[in-house]
Design a protein around this motif. Structure first.
Motif, mmCIF file in Angstrom:
data_model
loop_
_atom_site.group_PDB
_atom_site.id
_atom_site.type_symbol
_atom_site.label_atom_id
_atom_site.label_comp_id
_atom_site.label_asym_id
_atom_site.label_seq_id
_atom_site.Cartn_x
_atom_site.Cartn_y
_atom_site.Cartn_z
ATOM 1 N N UNK A 2 27.216 -11.374 100.827
ATOM 2 C CA UNK A 2 26.427 -11.381 99.595
ATOM 3 C C UNK A 2 26.362 -12.776 98.984
ATOM 4 N N UNK A 3 25.194 -13.124 98.444
ATOM 5 C CA UNK A 3 25.029 -14.436 97.832
ATOM 6 C C UNK A 3 25.544 -14.470 96.397
ATOM 7 N N UNK A 11 36.561 -6.377 104.741
ATOM 8 C CA UNK A 11 35.711 -7.043 105.721
ATOM 9 C C UNK A 11 34.822 -8.106 105.123
ATOM 10 N N UNK A 12 34.745 -8.163 103.773
ATOM 11 C CA UNK A 12 33.998 -9.247 103.131
ATOM 12 C C UNK A 12 34.707 -10.575 103.368
ATOM 13 N N UNK A 13 33.944 -11.625 103.520
ATOM 14 C CA UNK A 13 34.541 -12.957 103.662
ATOM 15 C C UNK A 13 33.561 -13.995 103.145
ATOM 16 N N UNK A 14 34.072 -15.152 102.866
ATOM 17 C CA UNK A 14 33.248 -16.265 102.408
ATOM 18 C C UNK A 14 33.136 -17.288 103.522
ATOM 19 N N UNK A 15 31.921 -17.507 104.000
ATOM 20 C CA UNK A 15 31.671 -18.505 105.035
ATOM 21 C C UNK A 15 31.253 -19.800 104.376
ATOM 22 N N UNK A 16 32.020 -20.842 104.611
ATOM 23 C CA UNK A 16 31.681 -22.151 104.058
ATOM 24 C C UNK A 16 30.727 -22.873 104.984
ATOM 25 N N UNK A 36 27.970 -13.871 116.220
ATOM 26 C CA UNK A 36 29.395 -13.572 116.307
ATOM 27 C C UNK A 36 30.168 -14.863 116.509
ATOM 28 N N UNK A 37 31.324 -14.948 115.848
ATOM 29 C CA UNK A 37 32.237 -16.073 116.060
ATOM 30 C C UNK A 37 33.635 -15.504 116.222
ATOM 31 N N UNK A 400 27.977 -11.000 111.045
ATOM 32 C CA UNK A 400 27.155 -11.343 109.880
ATOM 33 C C UNK A 400 27.712 -10.735 108.592
ATOM 34 N N UNK A 401 28.141 -9.483 108.665
ATOM 35 C CA UNK A 401 28.574 -8.799 107.458
ATOM 36 C C UNK A 401 29.949 -8.160 107.608
ATOM 37 N N UNK A 402 30.774 -8.715 108.479
ATOM 38 C CA UNK A 402 32.085 -8.121 108.673
ATOM 39 C C UNK A 402 33.042 -9.140 109.278
ATOM 40 N N UNK A 403 34.326 -8.965 108.975
ATOM 41 C CA UNK A 403 35.370 -9.852 109.457
ATOM 42 C C UNK A 403 36.544 -8.981 109.880
#
Length: 422
Positions: A2-3, A11-16, A36-37, A400-403
């Protein structure tokens, strides 16, 4: 993600930052194109690896040709539940086309990355004489040959040695030295030193030091669809899939090397053959295990007595110029092998929600409930599966939307004595 910068769900995460940089300084942001990473750490491996799958929507090979050694810059964290941010700079070593799904017409690419420190180290050779403590020599090798701005954690060792390294890489040199490293503890000689890399940096540590850390978190096992009354923090630390890839029987059938071993040395000068036998009891001291009770052979009826693991080693191969007794090295070699095997007595693989605080070499507490509790005074935790574990492997997987984290836990003891099998 989410922006709105709100992180409320598991499962939410912040991608820098997530970008590729080539040798000419060209930059391609990948935040919108990655599928995917996966980042992999391993306590028994010297380096980090990572893979990334990206979609090709802008003719990437034509705009940004990937020829090898491009740098991946990435940072991510789990803001609500974890404080640590994982920040990496890795080199691209493999690149191939990949179809994204059976029915998808979207073309993609899979990139493989290795840590820069490892690539920097394997491209250099050392031909030099060293003298001093193993820990000081390891520190010297890293400082002089591995260009890494991150932290270096080194456990102090005892004894002075002289080594001549004949044209070996820094990583080969340190892997040789870790087999000779030892440190005197109160009741035993610790020789189980590990050389591994995490996202924070390089580590040269003993299993004793790793085992005696305080757990960073408590993980708990709950099957899928278990109701947890909306308690996010507990759900965040729950495992949705648990597997025991090893059983006690299989461990005990590994030629007895879990509990005892022997090494034979042959002195070419005196033509004498000597053997050294070490058993679990020689290493079984409270300060050298995670939990209260070891897996005693007398408690398990399937233990196969009298089976030893032998190795023949040339006694003259480890001459140390009379700085320290040669014979001690054979004892250390045997102690090391047995201690590492024992540390894998029980292995659990677990899937948990993404947690940027997790890293190999940490200790966690894993709680597994008993299937049946017979009395109110009885512990509700399984005495064999529950307890403190070393985090030996982890894979941080970003979608994209999960960790998600796929982790391996190992331990060498149990929280309470087992019932005798006699």
């Amino acid at each position: 993600m989410p922006e709105t910068e709100t992180y409320t769900d598991i499962g939410d995460y912040k991608l820098g930052v997530m970008q590729l940089v080539n040798s000419a300084g060209g930059v391609v942001p990948l935040n919108d194109y990655f599928v995917q990473f996966s980042l992999s750490e391993d306590l028994f491996r010297n380096f980090l690896t990572a893979t990334m799958v990206i979609t090709d929507v802008n003719n990437l090979p034509g705009v940004f040709p990937i020829i090898g050694n491009e740098q991946l810059l990435i940072s991510f964290k789990t803001p609500k539940f974890a404080d640590r941010e994982i920040t990496l700079n890795m080199a691209c070593v493999n690149y191939r086309e990949k179809e994204l799904g059976e029915n998808s017409k979207t073309q993609g690419y899979e990139l493989t990355f290795l840590s820069n420190s490892y690539l920097d180290g394997i491209n250099k050779k050392i031909s030099k004489a060293f003298e001093g403590r193993v820990s000081d020599i390891v520190d010297q090798v890293i400082q002089e040959n591995i260009d890494d701005p991150r932290s270096v954690e080194i456990s102090q060792t005892d004894g002075k040695f002289k080594f001549v390294m004949p044209f070996t890489s820094p990583y080969e040199t340190i892997n040789f030295l870790k087999r000779k490293a030892s440190a005197s503890r109160k009741e035993f000689t610790d020789s189980s030193f590990m050389f591994y890399e995490t996202s924070d940096g390089l580590n040269f540590k003993s299993l004793h030091e790793i085992k005696n850390q305080q757990p960073i978190t408590e993980l708990n096992y709950y099957p899928k669809n278990t109701s947890m009354a909306g308690v996010d923090e507990r759900r965040f630390n729950s495992g949705e899939l648990m597997e025991f890839p090893r059983t006690f029987n299989r461990i005990l059938e590994m030629n007895g090397s879990m509990y005892s071993g022997a090494i034979t040395k042959y002195d070419l000068t005196s033509k004498q053959i000597e053997s050294k036998i070490v058993s679990l009891e020689d290493l079984d001291v409270e300060s050298n295990r995670l939990n209260a009770e070891t897996l005693s052979p007398e408690e398990i009826k399937y233990f196969r007595k009298g089976i030893l693991s032998h190795s023949v080693v040339n006694h003259q191969a480890f001459t140390q110029n009379n700085i320290q007794d040669n014979r001690k090295l054979f004892d250390l070699f045997l102690n090391r092998n047995i201690d590492i095997l024992r540390s894998k007595s029980l292995t659990v693989t677990l899937v948990v929600p993404g947690n940027s605080d997790l890293s190999v070499g940490q200790v966690v507490y894993f709680d597994v409930p008993k299937i049946q509790v017979e009395s109110e005074t009885e512990s509700a935790s399984d005495p064999v599966a529950s307890g403190k574990y070393i985090l030996s492997k982890d894979e941080h997987e970003l979608l994209k939307n999960d960790y998600t984290c796929y982790i391996e836990l190992i331990k060498d003891s149990v929280i309470e004595s087992l019932i005798s099998a006699t």
